[in-house]
Each structure stands twice: as C-alpha cells, then as structure tokens.
Motif scaffolding. Sequence first.
Motif, PDB file in Angstrom:
ATOM      1  N   THR A  24       8.640 -46.471   1.027  1.00 57.37           N
ATOM      2  CA  THR A  24       9.917 -45.791   0.854  1.00 57.37           C
ATOM      3  C   THR A  24      10.257 -45.676  -0.618  1.00 57.37           C
ATOM      4  N   ALA A  25      10.020 -46.723  -1.379  1.00 59.61           N
ATOM      5  CA  ALA A  25      10.297 -46.693  -2.816  1.00 59.61           C
ATOM      6  C   ALA A  25       9.426 -45.646  -3.497  1.00 59.61           C
ATOM      7  N   GLN A  26       8.152 -45.560  -3.107  1.00 52.69           N
ATOM      8  CA  GLN A  26       7.265 -44.574  -3.705  1.00 52.69           C
ATOM      9  C   GLN A  26       7.706 -43.162  -3.339  1.00 52.69           C
ATOM     10  N   THR A  27       8.151 -42.968  -2.095  1.00 50.19           N
ATOM     11  CA  THR A  27       8.626 -41.658  -1.672  1.00 50.19           C
ATOM     12  C   THR A  27       9.862 -41.280  -2.456  1.00 50.19           C
TER      13      THR A  27
ATOM     14  N   GLU B  91       0.133 -35.386   4.874  1.00 49.83           N
ATOM     15  CA  GLU B  91      -0.911 -35.819   3.954  1.00 49.83           C
ATOM     16  C   GLU B  91      -1.358 -34.678   3.045  1.00 49.83           C
ATOM     17  N   ARG B  92      -1.422 -33.449   3.587  1.00 52.02           N
ATOM     18  CA  ARG B  92      -1.787 -32.290   2.759  1.00 52.02           C
ATOM     19  C   ARG B  92      -0.752 -32.049   1.675  1.00 52.02           C
ATOM     20  N   MET B  93       0.536 -32.199   2.023  1.00 52.81           N
ATOM     21  CA  MET B  93       1.592 -32.009   1.014  1.00 52.81           C
ATOM     22  C   MET B  93       1.465 -33.042  -0.094  1.00 52.81           C
ATOM     23  N   VAL B  94       1.285 -34.292   0.297  1.00 47.80           N
ATOM     24  CA  VAL B  94       1.150 -35.371  -0.686  1.00 47.80           C
ATOM     25  C   VAL B  94      -0.088 -35.142  -1.548  1.00 47.80           C
ATOM     26  N   ASP B  95      -1.190 -34.765  -0.908  1.00 49.01           N
ATOM     27  CA  ASP B  95      -2.433 -34.521  -1.638  1.00 49.01           C
ATOM     28  C   ASP B  95      -2.282 -33.333  -2.592  1.00 49.01           C
TER      29      ASP B  95
ATOM     30  N   VAL C 134       0.473 -32.196  -4.049  1.00 45.34           N
ATOM     31  CA  VAL C 134       1.304 -32.597  -5.197  1.00 45.34           C
ATOM     32  C   VAL C 134       0.530 -33.536  -6.112  1.00 45.34           C
ATOM     33  N   SER C 135      -0.267 -34.436  -5.535  1.00 44.60           N
ATOM     34  CA  SER C 135      -1.042 -35.345  -6.388  1.00 44.60           C
ATOM     35  C   SER C 135      -2.092 -34.588  -7.196  1.00 44.60           C
ATOM     36  N   GLN C 136      -2.646 -33.508  -6.641  1.00 44.31           N
ATOM     37  CA  GLN C 136      -3.635 -32.716  -7.373  1.00 44.31           C
ATOM     38  C   GLN C 136      -2.986 -31.811  -8.427  1.00 44.31           C
ATOM     39  N   ILE C 137      -1.911 -31.125  -8.060  1.00 44.80           N
ATOM     40  CA  ILE C 137      -1.304 -30.133  -8.958  1.00 44.80           C
ATOM     41  C   ILE C 137      -0.455 -30.812 -10.036  1.00 44.80           C
ATOM     42  N   LYS C 138      -0.055 -32.049  -9.792  1.00 40.30           N
ATOM     43  CA  LYS C 138       0.767 -32.855 -10.702  1.00 40.30           C
ATOM     44  C   LYS C 138       2.209 -32.369 -10.755  1.00 40.30           C
TER      45      LYS C 138
ATOM     46  N   ARG D  74      13.873 -25.589   0.884  1.00 40.08           N
ATOM     47  CA  ARG D  74      13.583 -26.623  -0.102  1.00 40.08           C
ATOM     48  C   ARG D  74      12.077 -26.624  -0.367  1.00 40.08           C
ATOM     49  N   LEU D  75      11.662 -27.257  -1.461  1.00 41.81           N
ATOM     50  CA  LEU D  75      10.237 -27.339  -1.785  1.00 41.81           C
ATOM     51  C   LEU D  75       9.473 -27.969  -0.631  1.00 41.81           C
ATOM     52  N   GLU D  76      10.004 -29.030  -0.061  1.00 38.22           N
ATOM     53  CA  GLU D  76       9.326 -29.715   1.038  1.00 38.22           C
ATOM     54  C   GLU D  76       9.079 -28.765   2.204  1.00 38.22           C
ATOM     55  N   ASP D  77      10.086 -27.952   2.555  1.00 36.44           N
ATOM     56  CA  ASP D  77       9.930 -27.002   3.656  1.00 36.44           C
ATOM     57  C   ASP D  77       8.886 -25.941   3.330  1.00 36.44           C
ATOM     58  N   THR D  78       8.889 -25.487   2.099  1.00 35.93           N
ATOM     59  CA  THR D  78       7.924 -24.477   1.672  1.00 35.93           C
ATOM     60  C   THR D  78       6.506 -25.045   1.698  1.00 35.93           C
ATOM     61  N   LEU D  79       6.335 -26.288   1.234  1.00 35.97           N
ATOM     62  CA  LEU D  79       5.011 -26.918   1.262  1.00 35.97           C
ATOM     63  C   LEU D  79       4.535 -27.122   2.697  1.00 35.97           C
ATOM     64  N   LYS D  80       5.455 -27.477   3.605  1.00 34.32           N
ATOM     65  CA  LYS D  80       5.080 -27.632   5.009  1.00 34.32           C
ATOM     66  C   LYS D  80       4.563 -26.309   5.569  1.00 34.32           C
ATOM     67  N   LYS D  81       5.243 -25.227   5.229  1.00 33.93           N
ATOM     68  CA  LYS D  81       4.819 -23.901   5.706  1.00 33.93           C
ATOM     69  C   LYS D  81       3.433 -23.559   5.164  1.00 33.93           C
TER      70      LYS D  81
END
Length: 92
Positions: A5-8, A47-51, A53-57, A78-85
């Motif tokens: 949770t802290a990392q999120t 996991e794809r969203m997290v991956d 963001v970790s790749q694109i920085k 929101r960005l999160e919704d767009t990344l999910k799509k």
Amino acid sequence: MTETTAQTYHTMESLRQMAQTDLRNVNRKELVDINDVKIKKDLSQRERMVDFVSQIKNPYCYLDRGMVVKISFAGENRLEDTLKKCARTHRK
C-alpha cells in the motif's frame, strides 16, 4: 499501511509529480522512448499497467522516435482508467 500500500501510494504521488513535468526543464537523456516499451500480454491488466509505468518511467513525458512527448488528460478519464483501457486493447 502495508508495504505494498505504501509503494502504491508513493507511486500515485510520483505520478502526480510526473504530470507536472515542465518541458523547458526536461532532461532528454532521462526519458524513455515509447517504442522500446514492450507490453507483456501474459500479465494481468494491473500487472501490465505497473510494468508499463516501470518501463516508461514517466507516462506523462517520454520520447517517441527521438521527439519529446508531453501528455495530459483534460477529459473525464484518469490516467489509471486510460492505462486500463490500453491494457485491455493490447491483450487481444
């Protein structure tokens, strides 16, 4: 608060800060070219969203074939919704 949770929370706060990136002060050498990002279709949507963001920085400011790209969201999503799509689209 758990470590996850802290990392999120830290990630969400970092994303807010990244959205404020000023193009006049960006260091091109620190940006990632989006064409080098690989979407791993075997991962779950989250996991794809997290991956991604970790790749694109910085999903708000990156390179596309050497050109600096700065994006923002003025609409309802929101960005999160767009990344999910995007993650759903790339799964197919």
